[in-house]
Design a protein around this motif. Structure first.
Motif, PDB file in Angstrom:
ATOM      1  N   LEU A 202       0.643  -1.611  -0.163  1.00 23.33           N
ATOM      2  CA  LEU A 202      -0.147   0.240  -0.200  1.00 23.33           C
ATOM      3  C   LEU A 202       0.748   1.302  -0.142  1.00 23.33           C
ATOM      4  CD1 LEU A 202      -2.785   0.021  -0.048  1.00 23.33           C
ATOM      5  CD2 LEU A 202      -3.404   0.108   2.099  1.00 23.33           C
ATOM      6  N   GLN A 203       2.025   1.443   0.445  1.00 24.60           N
ATOM      7  CA  GLN A 203       3.236   2.553   0.759  1.00 24.60           C
ATOM      8  C   GLN A 203       3.582   1.979  -0.764  1.00 24.60           C
ATOM      9  OE1 GLN A 203       6.515   4.082   3.035  1.00 24.60           O
ATOM     10  NE2 GLN A 203       7.479   1.958   1.793  1.00 24.60           N
ATOM     11  N   ASP A 204       3.622   1.707  -1.189  1.00 24.75           N
ATOM     12  CA  ASP A 204       3.767   1.984  -2.851  1.00 24.75           C
ATOM     13  C   ASP A 204       2.465   1.920  -3.688  1.00 24.75           C
ATOM     14  OD1 ASP A 204       5.632   2.035  -5.483  1.00 24.75           O
ATOM     15  OD2 ASP A 204       4.154   0.506  -6.299  1.00 24.75           O
ATOM     16  N   SER A 321      10.634  21.548  -5.745  1.00 26.17           N
ATOM     17  CA  SER A 321      10.181  21.788  -4.526  1.00 26.17           C
ATOM     18  C   SER A 321       8.509  21.142  -3.995  1.00 26.17           C
ATOM     19  CB  SER A 321       9.744  22.594  -4.342  1.00 26.17           C
ATOM     20  OG  SER A 321      11.371  23.537  -3.742  1.00 26.17           O
ATOM     21  N   PHE A 322       7.527  21.434  -5.416  1.00 28.47           N
ATOM     22  CA  PHE A 322       5.552  21.515  -5.629  1.00 28.47           C
ATOM     23  C   PHE A 322       6.034  19.310  -4.930  1.00 28.47           C
ATOM     24  CE2 PHE A 322       4.974  24.218  -7.899  1.00 28.47           C
ATOM     25  CZ  PHE A 322       4.569  25.172  -7.172  1.00 28.47           C
ATOM     26  N   LEU A 323       6.743  18.545  -5.543  1.00 29.18           N
ATOM     27  CA  LEU A 323       6.067  17.402  -5.769  1.00 29.18           C
ATOM     28  C   LEU A 323       7.251  16.150  -4.327  1.00 29.18           C
ATOM     29  CD1 LEU A 323       8.177  15.983  -9.321  1.00 29.18           C
ATOM     30  CD2 LEU A 323       6.031  15.348  -8.154  1.00 29.18           C
ATOM     31  N   LEU A 324       8.487  17.491  -3.968  1.00 29.72           N
ATOM     32  CA  LEU A 324       8.458  17.016  -2.422  1.00 29.72           C
ATOM     33  C   LEU A 324       7.437  17.391  -0.942  1.00 29.72           C
ATOM     34  CD1 LEU A 324      10.951  15.856   0.198  1.00 29.72           C
ATOM     35  CD2 LEU A 324      11.879  18.600  -0.388  1.00 29.72           C
ATOM     36  N   ALA A 325       6.439  18.580  -1.590  1.00 26.71           N
ATOM     37  CA  ALA A 325       6.136  18.804  -0.620  1.00 26.71           C
ATOM     38  C   ALA A 325       4.799  18.072  -0.797  1.00 26.71           C
ATOM     39  CB  ALA A 325       5.520  19.813  -0.518  1.00 26.71           C
ATOM     40  N   GLY A 326       4.325  18.082  -2.245  1.00 27.54           N
ATOM     41  CA  GLY A 326       3.191  16.781  -2.373  1.00 27.54           C
ATOM     42  C   GLY A 326       2.943  15.657  -2.355  1.00 27.54           C
ATOM     43  N   ARG A 327       4.013  14.939  -3.128  1.00 33.09           N
ATOM     44  CA  ARG A 327       3.787  14.181  -3.209  1.00 33.09           C
ATOM     45  C   ARG A 327       4.619  13.386  -2.223  1.00 33.09           C
ATOM     46  NH1 ARG A 327       8.937  10.034  -4.787  1.00 33.09           N
ATOM     47  NH2 ARG A 327       7.168   7.845  -5.844  1.00 33.09           N
ATOM     48  N   ASP A 328       5.822  13.184  -1.316  1.00 35.77           N
ATOM     49  CA  ASP A 328       5.789  12.127  -0.452  1.00 35.77           C
ATOM     50  C   ASP A 328       4.991  11.763   1.022  1.00 35.77           C
ATOM     51  OD1 ASP A 328       8.137  11.468  -2.112  1.00 35.77           O
ATOM     52  OD2 ASP A 328       9.661  12.265  -1.420  1.00 35.77           O
ATOM     53  N   THR A 329       4.998  13.780   1.156  1.00 36.87           N
ATOM     54  CA  THR A 329       4.618  14.098   2.947  1.00 36.87           C
ATOM     55  C   THR A 329       3.166  13.218   2.694  1.00 36.87           C
ATOM     56  OG1 THR A 329       3.973  15.294   2.048  1.00 36.87           O
ATOM     57  CG2 THR A 329       5.974  15.820   3.351  1.00 36.87           C
ATOM     58  N   VAL A 330       2.283  12.701   1.500  1.00 34.20           N
ATOM     59  CA  VAL A 330       1.117  12.813   1.156  1.00 34.20           C
ATOM     60  C   VAL A 330       1.365  10.824   1.649  1.00 34.20           C
ATOM     61  CG1 VAL A 330      -1.302  12.358   0.174  1.00 34.20           C
ATOM     62  CG2 VAL A 330      -0.164  14.344   0.364  1.00 34.20           C
ATOM     63  N   ALA A 331       1.796  10.459   0.763  1.00 35.09           N
ATOM     64  CA  ALA A 331       2.169   9.048   0.479  1.00 35.09           C
ATOM     65  C   ALA A 331       2.061   8.543   1.872  1.00 35.09           C
ATOM     66  CB  ALA A 331       2.969   8.319  -0.485  1.00 35.09           C
ATOM     67  N   SER A 332       3.372   9.753   2.987  1.00 35.62           N
ATOM     68  CA  SER A 332       3.298   8.958   3.978  1.00 35.62           C
ATOM     69  C   SER A 332       2.305   8.955   5.738  1.00 35.62           C
ATOM     70  CB  SER A 332       4.485  10.264   4.581  1.00 35.62           C
ATOM     71  OG  SER A 332       5.220   9.535   5.982  1.00 35.62           O
ATOM     72  N   GLY A 333       1.877   9.747   5.042  1.00 34.83           N
ATOM     73  CA  GLY A 333       0.436  10.627   5.728  1.00 34.83           C
ATOM     74  C   GLY A 333      -0.254   9.056   5.861  1.00 34.83           C
ATOM     75  N   LEU A 334      -0.798   8.643   5.144  1.00 28.49           N
ATOM     76  CA  LEU A 334      -1.924   7.794   4.436  1.00 28.49           C
ATOM     77  C   LEU A 334      -1.153   6.401   4.681  1.00 28.49           C
ATOM     78  CD1 LEU A 334      -2.929   8.855   0.321  1.00 28.49           C
ATOM     79  CD2 LEU A 334      -4.527   8.156   2.377  1.00 28.49           C
ATOM     80  N   THR A 335      -0.287   6.200   4.615  1.00 31.04           N
ATOM     81  CA  THR A 335       0.295   4.510   4.804  1.00 31.04           C
ATOM     82  C   THR A 335       0.695   4.822   6.015  1.00 31.04           C
ATOM     83  OG1 THR A 335       2.060   4.629   2.973  1.00 31.04           O
ATOM     84  CG2 THR A 335       2.457   3.851   4.893  1.00 31.04           C
ATOM     85  N   SER A 336       0.733   5.394   7.158  1.00 30.03           N
ATOM     86  CA  SER A 336       0.295   5.437   9.177  1.00 30.03           C
ATOM     87  C   SER A 336      -0.376   5.308   8.729  1.00 30.03           C
ATOM     88  CB  SER A 336       1.589   6.741   8.985  1.00 30.03           C
ATOM     89  OG  SER A 336       1.237   7.896   8.839  1.00 30.03           O
ATOM     90  N   LEU A 337      -1.542   5.914   8.381  1.00 33.95           N
ATOM     91  CA  LEU A 337      -2.891   6.205   9.093  1.00 33.95           C
ATOM     92  C   LEU A 337      -3.903   4.533   8.565  1.00 33.95           C
ATOM     93  CD1 LEU A 337      -6.056   7.601   9.241  1.00 33.95           C
ATOM     94  CD2 LEU A 337      -5.674   8.075   6.833  1.00 33.95           C
ATOM     95  N   PHE A 338      -3.133   4.177   7.427  1.00 33.87           N
ATOM     96  CA  PHE A 338      -3.236   2.898   7.322  1.00 33.87           C
ATOM     97  C   PHE A 338      -3.112   1.394   8.329  1.00 33.87           C
ATOM     98  CE2 PHE A 338      -6.084   4.993   3.761  1.00 33.87           C
ATOM     99  CZ  PHE A 338      -6.991   4.477   3.462  1.00 33.87           C
TER     100      PHE A 338
END
Length: 526
Positions: A202-204, A321-338
Motif C-alpha cells: 500500500l505504501q508503493d 519543491s512541489f513534488l517533495l511537498a505534495g508527493r512524499d508527505t501525502v504518501a507517508s501520511g496515508l501509509t501510517s494512517l492505514f
C-alpha cells in the motif's frame, strides 16, 4: 587522463624489448609522481575551503549521548533513531537535548518551537549549512531558501493555493485519480482467486497515487504511475534516491566526508549526482512541454508561476519543491494512517458510520465543501499524524547567540531542531494516553473537530513558515481514506510489529513497505 600504450613488434630483439619496457616503466613512474603532486596541489586548497565552510561542531565528544550516537549503540534498544531521540527528550529537563558532535540542539518543547518559528523567526532561518546539504537536490526551491526568495515563492503559492477555484481543481483531480485508477487497481487485486495475489504494498500504491495527482495538479501532466501494470517511473525512482542520500548528508556527524566524496565524485555522492541529473532533465522536460502546450489558459500551479517567472533553473527548482511537498508527505501520511486503522477497527468503523450519516449510504462526495462535515475523519487523520508525522523533525540555524524559553543557551551557528515525532509522545503535552491512537481527543463534546495550538502540533510547521498546501494535503488524505474504507476491507498481510520501522529519507518512509491483504467490501443496502 593520459593513456600509455607499449607496442612491441614481433621482430624486436630481447634487448630492445627490455629497453623499451624499462623506458615505459620510468615514464609510468614519472607520470604517477606528477599525478600525485598535481592531486595534492589541487585538493589541499579544496580541503581548506571545505573546512572553512563547516559549522564547527565538536569533532569528538565523550558525553554519553554523543558516544551512543557515534557508535550507534542506540540501535540495540530502539528500532529508529527518532525513537531514541524521543526517549532522550522525554527524560530531559525542558524536553531539550544537545548532540555536541552534530552541533545540534534538539527540542520537543512547544514554547521553544513558538520562539523559533514565530517570536524570533528572523534569528532561525533555514541557514546556509542546510541550504548546502539540500542545495544540489532542491536548489532555490521554497524549502531551501530564506529572505526575499522565500517571501516571493510564499506569496505566489499562497495567492494561488488560497483560491476556491484551485481547491475545486484539486478535488476534481483527486477524485478522478481515485475512481479511474486507485479503485480499479485495488479491485483487480481483490478479485484474485489466490490469497497471495491479493497482497499489495500500500505504501508503493500511495506513492504512485500522490505522484500522479501532484503532477496533474502542479504541472498539468500525467505520468500514469498508477495504471494497472504499475509501470516504473525513472523520475520517481531518481527522486526517491536523491531524497534518501540528501537525508544521509544531514545525519552524518562529519560533513567533511560527504563534501570530499562530492568533490571527488565517489560513492553515494556519485549516485546522488546521477539521480539529480535525471531529475533535472525530466523537470526541464516538464517545463518544456508546458510551454509547448501553452500555460496562460491552464489552472495548474506551474502554469501560474510561469506567467511571472522566466528563469528556467528557478522554475525547475519550483517543480522539484512541489513534488517533495505534495508527493512524499501525502504518501507517508496515508501509509501510517492505514497501518493504524488496520490495528484499530473500531476507528475504521466509526469513519464509515459518520460518512453514511453525513453523505448517505453508498453516496459519494460531490464537492470540496462536503468534506468539512466529516469531523471524525478529520480527527483520525490529525491523530495519525500526531503519532507519525510525515516530517519527523525540522532544523533551523541560529544566526546570533540566543536563549530558548527553557533556558537552553544557543551559540551563533548552532543547528536547532524541533521534533514533532517526539512531541506526539510526551505526556506533558498530550497527557498520560499520549501513546494511544485516539481520534476523540480532537473532538469537542458535540463531536465537532477542534484544532490544537500549532506549536504543540507543528506537523504542518507553524508561524510564518506554516505549510501552504495544508488544505490540499488534508483533502487528498481524507478523500483516499474515505473511498478505500467504504470500498474495501484492508488487513495487514504480516503480523504487525509494535512500532513502525523507517528508512532514511527527508520524509517518513516505512522500511519494507506496507503489505496488505485486499478484499472487496459488500455493498450495504441503502
Amino acid at each position: 587522463m593520459f593513456c600509455f600504450v607499449l607496442i612491441v613488434s614481433n621482430d624486436s630483439s630481447p634487448m630492445e624489448v627490455e629497453l623499451e619496457t624499462s623506458w615505459f616503466l620510468q615514464c609510468l613512474h614519472a607520470y604517477f609522481c606528477f599525478f600525485l603532486i598535481f592531486t595534492l596541489i589541487s585538493v589541499l586548497p579544496l580541503l581548506s575551503l571545505l573546512f572553512s565552510l563547516l559549522p564547527r561542531p565538536k569533532l569528538w565528544c565523550t558525553c554519553e549521548i554523543c558516544h551512543t550516537y557515534l557508535n550507534m549503540s542506540w540501535s540495540k534498544q530502539f528500532d529508529n533513531l527518532c525513537d531514541w531521540y524521543t526517549h532522550l527528550l522525554k527524560n530531559s529537563p525542558g524536553n531539550t537535548i544537545h548532540i555536541h558532535v552534530l552541533g545540534n540542539t534538539i527540542t520537543a518543547n512547544p514554547d521553544n518551537v513558538e520562539y523559533m518559528l514565530k517570536t524570533r523567526f528572523e534569528n532561525f532561518p533555514k541557514g546556509k549549512p542546510f541550504s548546502l546539504i539540500l542545495g544540489d537536490f532542491l536548489g532555490r526551491g521554497i524549502f531551501n531558501v530564506d529572505g526575499d526568495s522565500w517571501r516571493f515563492q510564499k506569496k505566489m503559492a499562497s495567492l494561488e493555493l488560497g483560491k476556491l477555484s484551485i481547491k475545486s481543481f484539486a478535488f476534481e483531480i483527486i477524485n478522478c485519480e481515485i475512481k479511474d485508477r486507485l479503485i480499479p487497481l485495488l479491485s483487480s487485486f481483490a478479485a484474485s482467486q489466490k490469497e497471495q495475489h491479493r497482497v499489495l504494498d500500500l505504501q508503493d500504491v500511495f506513492r504512485r497515487f500522490s505522484f500522479d495527482t501532484m503532477c496533474r495538479f502542479s504541472f498539468g501532466l500525467d505520468p500514469k504511475c498508477l495504471e494497472l501494470s504499475l509501470p516504473m517511473s525513472k523520475f520517481a525512482t531518481a527522486f526517491d534516491l536523491a531524497s534518501k542520500l540528501s537525508a544521509e548528508r544531514a545525519m552524518t556527524a562529519f560533513p567533511l566526508v560527504w563534501k570530499l566524496k562530492r568533490a571527488l565524485n565517489l560513492g553515494s555522492e556519485k549516485q546522488l549526482k546521477k539521480a539529480i541529473k535525471i531529475i533535472h532533465i525530466l523537470a526541464k522536460e516538464v517545463i518544456r512541454q508546458r510551454r509547448k502546450m501553452g500555460f496562460l489558459a491552464h489552472n495548474d500551479l506551474l502554469s501560474r508561476f510561469m506567467c511571472t517567472i522566466n528563469d528556467e533553473t528557478y522554475l525547475r527548482d519550483v517543480v522539484i519543491s512541489f513534488l517533495l511537498a505534495g508527493r512524499d508527505t501525502v504518501a507517508s501520511g496515508l501509509t501510517s494512517l492505514f497501518w493504524l486503522l488496520a490495528k484499530h477497527p473500531n476507528v475504521e468503523s466509526e469513519i464509515r458510520r459518520e460518512a453514511d450519516r453525513v453523505l448517505g449510504k453508498n453516496q459519494e462526495l460531490t464537492s470540496f465543501g462536503e468534506m468539512k462535515e466529516l469531523h471524525y475523519l478529520q480527527a483520525a487523520v490529525y491523530e495519525s499524524m500526531r503519532l507519525y508525522p510525515p516530517i519527523q523533525f525540522d532544523s533551523k540555524f541560529c544566526v546570533d547567540d540566543d536563549i530558548l524559553p527553557d533556558g537552553s543557551l544557543l551559540r551563533r551557528g548552532t543547528r536547532v531542531t524541533y521534533h514533532p515525532y517526539a512531541m506526539g509522545r510526551i505526556e506533558e503535552i498530550w497527557g498520560p494516553d499520549c501513546l494511544e491512537f485516539k481520534p476523540e481527543r480532537w473532538l469537542k463534546d458535540d463531536g465537532v473537530f477542534s484544532p490544537e495550538n500549532p506549536f504543540k502540533y507543528p506537523v504542518f510547521q507553524a508561524g510564518f513558515r506554516v505549510c501552504l498546501g495544508k488544505e490540499i494535503a488534508l483533502l487528498e488524505l481524507k478523500s483516499v481514506a474515505l473511498s478505500l474504507l467504504r470500498s474495501f476491507q484492508i488487513q495487514l498481510a504480516t503480523r504487525p510489529h509494535p512500532t513502525l520501522r523507517f528508512s532514511p529519507g527527508l520524509t517518513a518512509t516505512l522500511s519494507g513497505g506496507l503489505p496488505v491483504l485486499i478484499r472487496e467490501r459488500e455493498v450495504a443496502p441503502a
